[in-house]
Design an enzyme around this catalytic site. Structure first.
Site, PDB file in Angstrom:
ATOM      1  N   ASN A  77      -2.525  19.791   1.212  1.00 34.81           N
ATOM      2  CA  ASN A  77      -3.658  19.110   1.842  1.00 34.81           C
ATOM      3  C   ASN A  77      -3.420  18.819   3.335  1.00 34.81           C
ATOM      4  OD1 ASN A  77      -4.855  16.369   2.701  1.00 34.81           O
ATOM      5  ND2 ASN A  77      -6.233  17.072   1.103  1.00 34.81           N
ATOM      6  N   LYS A  99       5.097   2.280   8.312  1.00 33.01           N
ATOM      7  CA  LYS A  99       3.922   3.094   8.665  1.00 33.01           C
ATOM      8  C   LYS A  99       2.685   2.208   8.834  1.00 33.01           C
ATOM      9  CE  LYS A  99       3.686   6.891   6.209  1.00 33.01           C
ATOM     10  NZ  LYS A  99       3.315   7.823   5.121  1.00 33.01           N
ATOM     11  N   LYS A 103       5.223   2.305  -2.975  1.00 33.69           N
ATOM     12  CA  LYS A 103       5.131   3.704  -3.398  1.00 33.69           C
ATOM     13  C   LYS A 103       5.324   3.776  -4.902  1.00 33.69           C
ATOM     14  CE  LYS A 103       4.644   7.694  -1.268  1.00 33.69           C
ATOM     15  NZ  LYS A 103       4.030   7.890   0.057  1.00 33.69           N
ATOM     16  N   SER A 119      -7.317   5.372   4.181  1.00 36.50           N
ATOM     17  CA  SER A 119      -7.261   4.590   2.940  1.00 36.50           C
ATOM     18  C   SER A 119      -7.673   3.147   3.217  1.00 36.50           C
ATOM     19  CB  SER A 119      -5.840   4.583   2.369  1.00 36.50           C
ATOM     20  OG  SER A 119      -5.627   5.698   1.549  1.00 36.50           O
ATOM     21  N   LYS A 176       0.850  -1.204   0.000  1.00 27.46           N
ATOM     22  CA  LYS A 176       0.000   0.000   0.000  1.00 27.46           C
ATOM     23  C   LYS A 176       0.873   1.237   0.000  1.00 27.46           C
ATOM     24  CE  LYS A 176      -4.073   1.949   0.609  1.00 27.46           C
ATOM     25  NZ  LYS A 176      -3.747   2.801  -0.560  1.00 27.46           N
ATOM     26  N   THR A 230      -4.830  12.875   6.679  1.00 28.31           N
ATOM     27  CA  THR A 230      -3.415  12.986   7.080  1.00 28.31           C
ATOM     28  C   THR A 230      -3.252  14.104   8.111  1.00 28.31           C
ATOM     29  OG1 THR A 230      -2.841  12.248   4.865  1.00 28.31           O
ATOM     30  CG2 THR A 230      -1.056  13.173   6.181  1.00 28.31           C
TER      31      THR A 230
HETATM   32  N1  GLU Z   1       0.748   8.934   0.330  1.00 26.00           N
HETATM   33  C1  GLU Z   1       0.242   8.793   1.652  1.00 26.00           C
HETATM   34  C2  GLU Z   1       1.351   8.410   2.601  1.00 26.00           C
HETATM   35  O1  GLU Z   1       2.505   8.683   2.368  1.00 26.00           O
HETATM   36  C3  GLU Z   1      -0.974   7.898   1.724  1.00 26.00           C
HETATM   37  C4  GLU Z   1      -0.771   6.488   1.289  1.00 26.00           C
HETATM   38  C5  GLU Z   1      -2.064   5.666   1.207  1.00 26.00           C
HETATM   39  O2  GLU Z   1      -3.118   6.169   1.541  1.00 26.00           O
HETATM   40  O3  GLU Z   1      -1.943   4.519   0.789  1.00 26.00           O
HETATM   41  O4  GLU Z   1       1.121   7.900   3.663  1.00 26.00           O
END
Ligand code: GLU
Length: 423
Positions: free
Chosen positions: A219, A92, A104, A350, A68, A188
């Site tokens: 955001n 994370k 990513k 998410s 993810k 976030t």
């Molecule tokens: N890009 C965001 C992060 O760095 C969200 C990633 C997601 O929702 O999968 O955590």
């Protein structure tokens, strides 16, 4: 962006490992990304030219579930950076105990230079290129820097077209009308706010006497600033890529959000006498209680760490403080609330979106906020407990916490000790 950003990222894992007794299998498993893919996305531009854009997807580890992580659109995107971001996503998702691994993606592009139609073609081309590597139970992309719900909607639609069926769970961060979750847009910033709030007593912060500076006003930062302001914290500085504004008396972030939409950049806003313009560098070095870097990586390094005056740094961005700066700041007594906890609200909602897509049962905003708060509060307090027990910094505590979940999963398939047992 330095080439060794990935090696630097791995050093944080090694620091945490020193506090733990984990099998060597765990270190081996987490040594390299499971899969790194690069592609050239070729699209027709509006003027008839054909242009190619470099694109990446890195799936770091899927021991705890499908991988993810977001997709970043930025001219500086490179494989090393995407690998580091995928590595951080692995920790994370473990910090907040989601049934996911880490990934990513990114496209080397300045999206502001593309027309809306070019942006749509490019986003659909990304899915065409990576279609075999993503999927609702394989790898689930989401937004990151300069990507938004509409882009996620195009991507989910492209994947559904390729598969010949409706597949909303392949992407999160979609518009609500296309299967997105309530509360994803501000997740976030909200997650970071919950973490700061639950730790406020331990951090010795009282909202009414606490000043906050935010570097970045995208955001995550805008929503966090709004919630902090509502709670009584004094937001004294904000910035965007062009510059910053500062008022010791406080800035109302809600009107600044409106102005930014109208004037495009913070630096174009007509200012009252008590607000001054400063540079981004000056913002980072202001005498504030809380500094919130909410833009890109490596903005606080050995070059400026000595000048940082904040007592607490809340990392809403991924990787804003490098390892050398970490040591300098810890030495100075600054507490860093690390990215893998502070900005985990986004991926947490998410996860909620993915669950709602899989079950076709949609939740209210208050359900989303309550569930998010429970997760952020619980994990933040656990990490604070680990910090106290091990007498280590908060970042190391967060890595210990994530690593214990990851190692439990990796070791559940057997370890060297199990397989070398002679009876
Ligand atoms: N890009 C965001 C992060 O760095 C969200 C990633 C997601 O929702 O999968 O955590």
């Amino acid at each position: 962006m330095t080439d060794n950003i990935f090696n630097e990222a791995r050093k944080r894992l090694h620091k945490a490992m020193k506090y733990m007794n984990i099998s060597t299998d765990v270190e081996e498993q987490l040594k390299y990304p499971k899969m790194s893919i690069a592609a050239s996305l070729e699209i027709r531009m509006d003027d008839g030219n054909r242009r190619a854009f470099k694109a990446f997807r890195v799936r770091y580890d899927d021991t705890r579930g499908p991988t993810k992580g977001g997709i970043r659109y930025h001219p500086d995107v490179n494989l090393n950076e995407v690998m580091s971001l995928a590595f951080w996503m692995t920790f994370k998702t473990a910090v907040v105990n989601l049934p996911f691994g880490g990934a990513k993606g990114g496209i080397c592009v300045n999206p502001k230079e593309l027309s809306p139609a070019e942006l749509e073609r490019l986003s659909r081309a990304y899915i065409q290129a990576f279609r075999d590597f993503i999927g609702p139970n394989k790898d689930i992309p989401a937004p990151d820097i300069y990507t938004n719900p509409m882009i996620m909607g195009w991507m989910a639609n492209e994947y559904s077209k390729i598969m010949g069926m409706y597949c909303p769970a392949v992407i999160t961060g979609k518009p609500i009308a296309l299967g997105g979750s309530k509360g994803r847009h501000d997740a976030t910033g909200r997650g970071g706010f919950y973490v700061l709030n639950i730790l406020s007593e331990r951090l010795n912060l009282h909202p009414e006497t606490t000043t906050v500076a935010l570097q970045g006003f995208g955001n995550a930062a805008t929503h966090c600033a709004k919630l902090l302001h509502e709670k009584g914290y004094r937001v004294v500085a904000i910035s965007d890529s062009k510059g910053a504004i500062y008022s010791p008396d406080g800035i109302d972030p809600v009107s600044m959000i409106r102005y930014k939409q109208e004037y495009k950049s913070i630096t174009n806003i007509p200012l009252s006498d008590n607000i001054q313009t400063i540079t981004n560098t000056q913002l980072l070095e202001l005498p504030v209680d809380v500094l919130i870097p909410a833009a890109l990586e490596n903005v606080i390094t050995e070059e400026n760490a000595h000048n940082i005056q904040a007592k607490v740094i809340l990392e809403l961005a991924n990787g804003p403080v490098n390892n050398a700066a970490d040591e300098i700041l810890i030495e100075k007594g600054c507490i860093i609330v690390p990215d893998i906890l502070a900005n985990a609200g986004g991926v947490t909602v998410s996860y909620f979106e993915w669950v709602q897509n899989q079950t076709c049962y949609y939740w209210s905003s208050s359900e989303v906020y309550d569930k998010l708060k429970t997760i952020m509060d619980t994990e933040a307090l656990k990490i604070w407990g680990i910090k106290t027990d091990h007498d280590c910094d908060l970042r190391t505590a967060a890595y210990i916490h994530a690593l214990s979940r990851l190692s439990e999963a990796i070791e559940a398939s057997g370890t060297h000790a199990y397989f070398s047992k002679k009876d």
